[in-house]
Scaffold this motif. Structure first.
Motif, PDB file in Angstrom:
ATOM      1  N   ARG A 220       0.823  -1.214   0.000  1.00  0.00           N
ATOM      2  CA  ARG A 220       0.000   0.000   0.000  1.00  0.00           C
ATOM      3  C   ARG A 220       0.854   1.260   0.000  1.00  0.00           C
ATOM      4  N   GLU A 221       2.093   1.139   0.407  1.00  0.00           N
ATOM      5  CA  GLU A 221       2.966   2.310   0.481  1.00  0.00           C
ATOM      6  C   GLU A 221       3.717   2.557  -0.823  1.00  0.00           C
ATOM      7  N   GLY A 222       3.351   1.835  -1.884  1.00  0.00           N
ATOM      8  CA  GLY A 222       3.911   2.141  -3.193  1.00  0.00           C
ATOM      9  C   GLY A 222       5.025   1.242  -3.657  1.00  0.00           C
ATOM     10  N   SER A 223       5.196   0.073  -3.026  1.00  0.00           N
ATOM     11  CA  SER A 223       6.275  -0.831  -3.410  1.00  0.00           C
ATOM     12  C   SER A 223       5.799  -1.940  -4.341  1.00  0.00           C
ATOM     13  N   VAL A 224       4.653  -1.738  -4.995  1.00  0.00           N
ATOM     14  CA  VAL A 224       4.089  -2.797  -5.835  1.00  0.00           C
ATOM     15  C   VAL A 224       5.055  -3.187  -6.950  1.00  0.00           C
ATOM     16  N   GLU A 225       5.651  -2.219  -7.614  1.00  0.00           N
ATOM     17  CA  GLU A 225       6.554  -2.533  -8.724  1.00  0.00           C
ATOM     18  C   GLU A 225       7.736  -3.359  -8.246  1.00  0.00           C
ATOM     19  N   GLN A 226       8.273  -3.009  -7.081  1.00  0.00           N
ATOM     20  CA  GLN A 226       9.407  -3.762  -6.524  1.00  0.00           C
ATOM     21  C   GLN A 226       9.005  -5.206  -6.267  1.00  0.00           C
ATOM     22  N   TRP A 227       7.846  -5.393  -5.603  1.00  0.00           N
ATOM     23  CA  TRP A 227       7.428  -6.752  -5.270  1.00  0.00           C
ATOM     24  C   TRP A 227       7.024  -7.529  -6.508  1.00  0.00           C
ATOM     25  N   GLU A 228       6.438  -6.863  -7.486  1.00  0.00           N
ATOM     26  CA  GLU A 228       6.034  -7.565  -8.700  1.00  0.00           C
ATOM     27  C   GLU A 228       7.248  -8.031  -9.495  1.00  0.00           C
ATOM     28  N   GLU A 229       8.258  -7.200  -9.574  1.00  0.00           N
ATOM     29  CA  GLU A 229       9.499  -7.605 -10.249  1.00  0.00           C
ATOM     30  C   GLU A 229      10.135  -8.795  -9.532  1.00  0.00           C
ATOM     31  N   ASN A 230      10.145  -8.739  -8.199  1.00  0.00           N
ATOM     32  CA  ASN A 230      10.703  -9.841  -7.423  1.00  0.00           C
ATOM     33  C   ASN A 230       9.873 -11.108  -7.619  1.00  0.00           C
ATOM     34  N   ARG A 231       8.549 -10.946  -7.593  1.00  0.00           N
ATOM     35  CA  ARG A 231       7.665 -12.106  -7.754  1.00  0.00           C
ATOM     36  C   ARG A 231       7.895 -12.791  -9.093  1.00  0.00           C
ATOM     37  N   GLN A 232       8.015 -12.005 -10.153  1.00  0.00           N
ATOM     38  CA  GLN A 232       8.173 -12.588 -11.479  1.00  0.00           C
ATOM     39  C   GLN A 232       9.445 -13.415 -11.579  1.00  0.00           C
ATOM     40  N   LEU A 233      10.559 -12.900 -11.058  1.00  0.00           N
ATOM     41  CA  LEU A 233      11.801 -13.667 -11.098  1.00  0.00           C
ATOM     42  C   LEU A 233      11.713 -14.898 -10.202  1.00  0.00           C
ATOM     43  N   THR A 234      11.196 -14.711  -8.986  1.00  0.00           N
ATOM     44  CA  THR A 234      11.113 -15.821  -8.042  1.00  0.00           C
ATOM     45  C   THR A 234      10.226 -16.938  -8.579  1.00  0.00           C
ATOM     46  N   TYR A 235       9.075 -16.574  -9.130  1.00  0.00           N
ATOM     47  CA  TYR A 235       8.156 -17.594  -9.646  1.00  0.00           C
ATOM     48  C   TYR A 235       8.697 -18.225 -10.926  1.00  0.00           C
ATOM     49  N   GLN A 236       9.437 -17.469 -11.726  1.00  0.00           N
ATOM     50  CA  GLN A 236      10.066 -18.046 -12.914  1.00  0.00           C
ATOM     51  C   GLN A 236      10.982 -19.196 -12.514  1.00  0.00           C
ATOM     52  N   VAL A 237      11.765 -18.984 -11.463  1.00  0.00           N
ATOM     53  CA  VAL A 237      12.664 -20.032 -10.976  1.00  0.00           C
ATOM     54  C   VAL A 237      11.862 -21.248 -10.514  1.00  0.00           C
ATOM     55  N   GLN A 238      10.771 -21.008  -9.804  1.00  0.00           N
ATOM     56  CA  GLN A 238       9.950 -22.115  -9.316  1.00  0.00           C
ATOM     57  C   GLN A 238       9.328 -22.896 -10.468  1.00  0.00           C
ATOM     58  N   TYR A 239       8.874 -22.203 -11.503  1.00  0.00           N
ATOM     59  CA  TYR A 239       8.262 -22.903 -12.627  1.00  0.00           C
ATOM     60  C   TYR A 239       9.302 -23.649 -13.459  1.00  0.00           C
ATOM     61  N   GLU A 240      10.529 -23.164 -13.492  1.00  0.00           N
ATOM     62  CA  GLU A 240      11.600 -23.956 -14.102  1.00  0.00           C
ATOM     63  C   GLU A 240      11.771 -25.271 -13.352  1.00  0.00           C
ATOM     64  N   ASP A 241      11.743 -25.188 -12.031  1.00  0.00           N
ATOM     65  CA  ASP A 241      11.825 -26.408 -11.216  1.00  0.00           C
ATOM     66  C   ASP A 241      10.645 -27.332 -11.489  1.00  0.00           C
ATOM     67  N   LEU A 242       9.440 -26.780 -11.497  1.00  0.00           N
ATOM     68  CA  LEU A 242       8.243 -27.602 -11.629  1.00  0.00           C
ATOM     69  C   LEU A 242       8.198 -28.326 -12.969  1.00  0.00           C
ATOM     70  N   GLU A 243       8.668 -27.693 -14.023  1.00  0.00           N
ATOM     71  CA  GLU A 243       8.709 -28.365 -15.321  1.00  0.00           C
ATOM     72  C   GLU A 243       9.659 -29.555 -15.288  1.00  0.00           C
ATOM     73  N   ILE A 244      10.785 -29.394 -14.591  1.00  0.00           N
ATOM     74  CA  ILE A 244      11.720 -30.520 -14.462  1.00  0.00           C
ATOM     75  C   ILE A 244      11.098 -31.630 -13.635  1.00  0.00           C
ATOM     76  N   TYR A 245      10.390 -31.281 -12.550  1.00  0.00           N
ATOM     77  CA  TYR A 245       9.730 -32.316 -11.734  1.00  0.00           C
ATOM     78  C   TYR A 245       8.716 -33.095 -12.587  1.00  0.00           C
ATOM     79  N   ARG A 246       8.003 -32.384 -13.460  1.00  0.00           N
ATOM     80  CA  ARG A 246       7.043 -33.056 -14.340  1.00  0.00           C
ATOM     81  C   ARG A 246       7.755 -34.055 -15.251  1.00  0.00           C
ATOM     82  N   GLU A 247       8.904 -33.657 -15.779  1.00  0.00           N
ATOM     83  CA  GLU A 247       9.678 -34.562 -16.630  1.00  0.00           C
ATOM     84  C   GLU A 247      10.203 -35.749 -15.827  1.00  0.00           C
ATOM     85  N   ILE A 248      10.617 -35.495 -14.586  1.00  0.00           N
ATOM     86  CA  ILE A 248      11.080 -36.579 -13.717  1.00  0.00           C
ATOM     87  C   ILE A 248       9.965 -37.595 -13.494  1.00  0.00           C
ATOM     88  N   GLN A 249       8.747 -37.079 -13.213  1.00  0.00           N
ATOM     89  CA  GLN A 249       7.633 -37.986 -12.941  1.00  0.00           C
ATOM     90  C   GLN A 249       7.327 -38.847 -14.161  1.00  0.00           C
TER      91      GLN A 249
END
Length: 380
Positions: free
Chosen positions: A317-346
């Motif tokens: 609410r104090e105006g840090s949305v852009e900071q958190w959104e940029e962080n979220r996108q990178l963090t979730y990108q890493v997680q989805y890279e992992d999840l795709e590999i887990y799918r291939e493992i399964q």
């Protein structure tokens, strides 16, 4: 975290930096792949782990005020997590006491009462049956008696926990966390709030998600263009606290920490700290915020994966949305890279190529994690 412990961890991180061949154990280890696909193994996990241990249902910020609620499915049971007018948190079966209809269909919101959409039975926020239409038709039902079915729950350390019937109290939660309790309490997660929650079902075994957070061996290869530029290779290490784990993933900035006076050194400036709360929760501490990962099994080869950033309360609410959104996108990108590999493992597990997984000396945390699972399934 205790300051002396923080400095000891920093010293260990520097030791691993100096000797990147430093093993976490003496030999590689093996585990059968059946634990990632067997219906019998999965049923044993449900019966002997998930129904016997506390579960982190929601972050406290997800029900921030009286009247707020969240709904979820928990191993086939629909639940409502709500906050009453006095500020207390409750967990109820999401089923009307008249004919069992689902009481609340929205994933979250705010209510003065819970009202069944079938026959309009009404319940207060603490689960008390408040009113029913045509009460003369139910001479055997007293208002305030046929209440929502409450499940044992504890609000602590920033979360609402569903507790097992045989160990329902705060003391039982603290006993479950054991020596890990000071670490979890020191995170002060009640001072944070959820940002950017995502949930998705994957055709994978739930343990693959947890195991992916317990080694840094894959970073230079799977995350070559995303996370790897931020982290120092082959320096991952961990500590065990009963079945729980605390892992350290040093950043490349650790190369410069020796230029800082020892009294000024801070762990979170040069490393991520990963808290694995047994059996299926991961809270990754990244300097000023957290990533919370839940790996919720839906079957032996199907898992609901929940990703949530936990950020300082009020910062969005104090105006840090852009900071958190940029962080979220990178963090979730890493997680989805992992999840795709887990799918291939399964998928790979169905080919018969491997009868067992091989964990190397830098993947020792995976062995400790699987030993904790086996201890719960088969006894010490």
């Amino acid at each position: 975290m205790d300051r002396d412990e923080e400095l000891r961890i920093l010293d260990r991180a520097l030791e691993h930096l100096r000797d990147k061949r430093l093993p976490l154990t003496d030999t590689d280890t093996r585990v059968s792949v059946d634990r990632y696909r067997s219906p019998e193994w999965y049923r044993a996990e449900l019966d002997r782990i998930f129904t016997k241990l506390p579960s982190m249902l929601v972050h406290s910020s997800e029900i921030p005020a009286p009247g707020t609620f969240a709904t979820l499915e928990h191993f086939g049971r629909p639940l409502i997590v709500s906050r009453d007018q006095d500020g207390g948190a409750h967990v109820f079966l999401n089923a009307c006491r008249h004919r069992g209809a689902r009481l609340e269909k929205d994933p979250s919101g705010e209510r003065r009462q819970f009202i069944c959409g079938y026959h309009a039975w009404r319940y207060d926020l603490d689960g008390t049956l408040a009113a029913i239409p045509s009460p003369h038709c139910f001479p055997g039902v007293e208002r305030g008696k046929r209440n929502l079915v409450a499940l044992p729950a504890v609000e602590a350390y920033g979360f609402v926990w569903l507790m097992p019937e045989e160990n329902p109290g705060r003391a039982d939660l603290d006993a479950f966390l054991g020596d890990f309790l000071p670490d979890i309490a020191d995170l002060d997660l009640s001072s944070y709030e959820i940002y950017g929650a995502e949930s998705q079902e994957w055709e994978i075994n739930w343990k693959l998600v947890v195991e992916g957070t317990l080694e840094g061996y894959h970073f230079p290869f799977l995350h070559a263009k995303s996370a790897n530029p931020l982290f120092e290779n082959s320096t991952f290490f961990f500590d065990s606290f009963g079945p729980h784990l605390r892992s350290i993933l040093p950043k490349r900035s650790i190369n410069f920490i020796t230029k800082t006076e020892r009294s000024e050194r801070r762990l979170l400036s040069v490393a991520n700290v990963i808290h694995t709360i047994f059996p299926n929760e991961t809270v990754l501490h990244q300097s000023d915020h957290f990533l919370w990962i839940t790996s919720h099994p839906l079957g032996p080869t199907r898992t609901l994966v929940k990703l949530r950033l936990i950020v300082p309360k009020g910062s969005v609410r104090e105006g840090s949305v852009e900071q958190w959104e940029e962080n979220r996108q990178l963090t979730y990108q890493v997680q989805y890279e992992d999840l795709e590999i887990y799918r291939e493992i399964q998928i790979g597990l169905t080919t018969g190529a491997n009868e067992e997984h091989c964990f190397g000396t830098q993947e020792f945390a995976l062995q400790k994690y699987n030993e904790a699972i086996e201890a719960h399934l088969f006894g010490e």
